[in-house]
Structure formats: structure tokens, C-alpha cells
Design a protein around this motif. Structure first.
Motif, short mmCIF file in Angstrom:
data_model
loop_
_atom_site.label_atom_id
_atom_site.label_comp_id
_atom_site.label_asym_id
_atom_site.label_seq_id
_atom_site.Cartn_x
_atom_site.Cartn_y
_atom_site.Cartn_z
N ALA A 121 0.84 -1.21 0.00
CA ALA A 121 0.00 0.00 0.00
C ALA A 121 0.87 1.26 0.00
N ALA A 122 1.96 1.23 0.76
CA ALA A 122 2.88 2.37 0.78
C ALA A 122 3.52 2.56 -0.60
N ALA A 123 3.87 1.47 -1.24
CA ALA A 123 4.43 1.54 -2.59
C ALA A 123 3.42 2.18 -3.55
N VAL A 168 3.43 5.92 -3.08
CA VAL A 168 4.62 6.52 -3.69
C VAL A 168 4.46 6.57 -5.21
N TYR A 169 4.01 5.48 -5.79
CA TYR A 169 3.79 5.44 -7.24
C TYR A 169 2.77 6.48 -7.67
N ALA A 170 1.69 6.64 -6.90
CA ALA A 170 0.66 7.61 -7.24
C ALA A 170 1.20 9.03 -7.19
N GLU A 221 11.71 5.70 -3.21
CA GLU A 221 11.22 4.44 -3.78
C GLU A 221 12.38 3.45 -3.98
N LEU A 222 13.47 3.94 -4.56
CA LEU A 222 14.63 3.07 -4.78
C LEU A 222 15.17 2.55 -3.44
N ALA A 223 15.24 3.43 -2.45
CA ALA A 223 15.70 2.99 -1.12
C ALA A 223 14.75 1.92 -0.57
N VAL A 248 5.23 -5.73 -3.42
CA VAL A 248 5.64 -5.27 -4.75
C VAL A 248 7.16 -5.23 -4.83
N TRP A 249 7.80 -4.90 -3.71
CA TRP A 249 9.25 -4.72 -3.69
C TRP A 249 10.01 -5.97 -3.24
#
Length: 141
Positions: free
Chosen positions: A59-61, A64-66, A90-92, A113-114
Motif C-alpha cells: 500500500a505504501a508503494a 509513492v507510485y501515485a 522508492e529506490l531505497a 511489490v518490492w
């Protein structure tokens, strides 16, 4: 619609974040927003107790994507800077969660997702922020 960023001194053309390869980034981030959000919502509704950490991280991803999608569409220098910071975060996140899932798989009974650096998504979650940061740095010029 979107306010183009102003290129560096001496250049006469404006730079729009959502044009050219930036349009592909907008599309990819939009798709990943929907994918991560829908995945996490369904997982949290159906079986939150199974892997709450994984579902909250997905959900956090999605958030960030949004935000990155919104910033790329909005354009402008402040949006470019905000997107650059979010891409770095995001990369971190991808690197931290990816490493964490490899070192302590028991902490993640279900994938995020990550997980595994985005292996379930063809490693796009680790490639996308790097590509976006290169594009956003180019927009600075």
C-alpha cells in the motif's frame, strides 16, 4: 494541463516531464499505482492477519507510485524535484525491502511489490526509479 519545466540557461525550449520518454514513465507509474493499490487492498480485506507487513508495504508503494505519477503529469520545477525525492525514496524502499526479503523471508509470508527487488514484477520496481531519476535529472538541464 502541465506546466513545462524551464531548461537551463541558454536553452530556448521548455521541457515537459510528461512528453517523450516521460510519457512512458507516466504510464508505467500509473500501471504500478493501480497494480500495487489493488493488490494491497484485496490482500488487506481478505487476509490482513496473514502478512500485515507485506500488505502495508504494498500500500505504501502504491502511494509513492501515485505521487510520482501525479508529479510527472503536473510538471514544473517543484513537481520535478518532488518526484526526484520520491524516486530516491522508492529506490531505497526497493533495496531495503528486497534485501530484507532475502535475509529474513519469514518476515514476509506473502510477497510485496518490492520483494526480492521486484522479481515478481520482472524487476521493474528496481529499474523504474533509476530510469525516472535519470529522466528527471535530464529535465533539470
Amino acid at each position: 494541463m502541465s506546466e513545462p519545466t524551464t531548461p537551463g540557461k541558454g536553452s530556448g525550449a521548455a521541457f515537459d516531464l510528461g512528453q517523450g520518454p516521460g510519457r512512458l514513465l507516466v504510464w508505467l507509474y500509473g500501471v504500478f499505482t493501480v497494480a500495487a493499490a489493488s493488490r494491497s487492498i484485496v490482500q488487506m480485506i481478505l487476509d490482513f492477519g496473514r502478512a500485515p507487513l507485506a500488505y502495508v508495504l504494498s500500500a505504501a508503494a502504491a502511494l509513492v507510485y501515485a505521487f510520482i505519477t501525479y508529479s510527472l503529469v503536473r510538471g514544473g520545477e517543484s513537481a520535478r524535484k518532488a518526484a526526484l525525492v520520491c524516486c530516491a525514496a522508492e529506490l531505497a524502499g526497493v533495496l531495503i525491502v528486497g534485501t530484507w526479503t532475502l535475509l529474513e523471508p519469514s518476515a514476509f509470508p506473502d510477497a510485496t511489490v518490492w520483494s526480492d527487488y521486484g522479481m515478481g514484477y520482472l524487476f521493474i520496481p528496481v529499474i523504474l526509479p533509476v530510469t525516472a531519476m535519470v529522466w528527471l535529472r535530464r529535465a533539470e538541464r
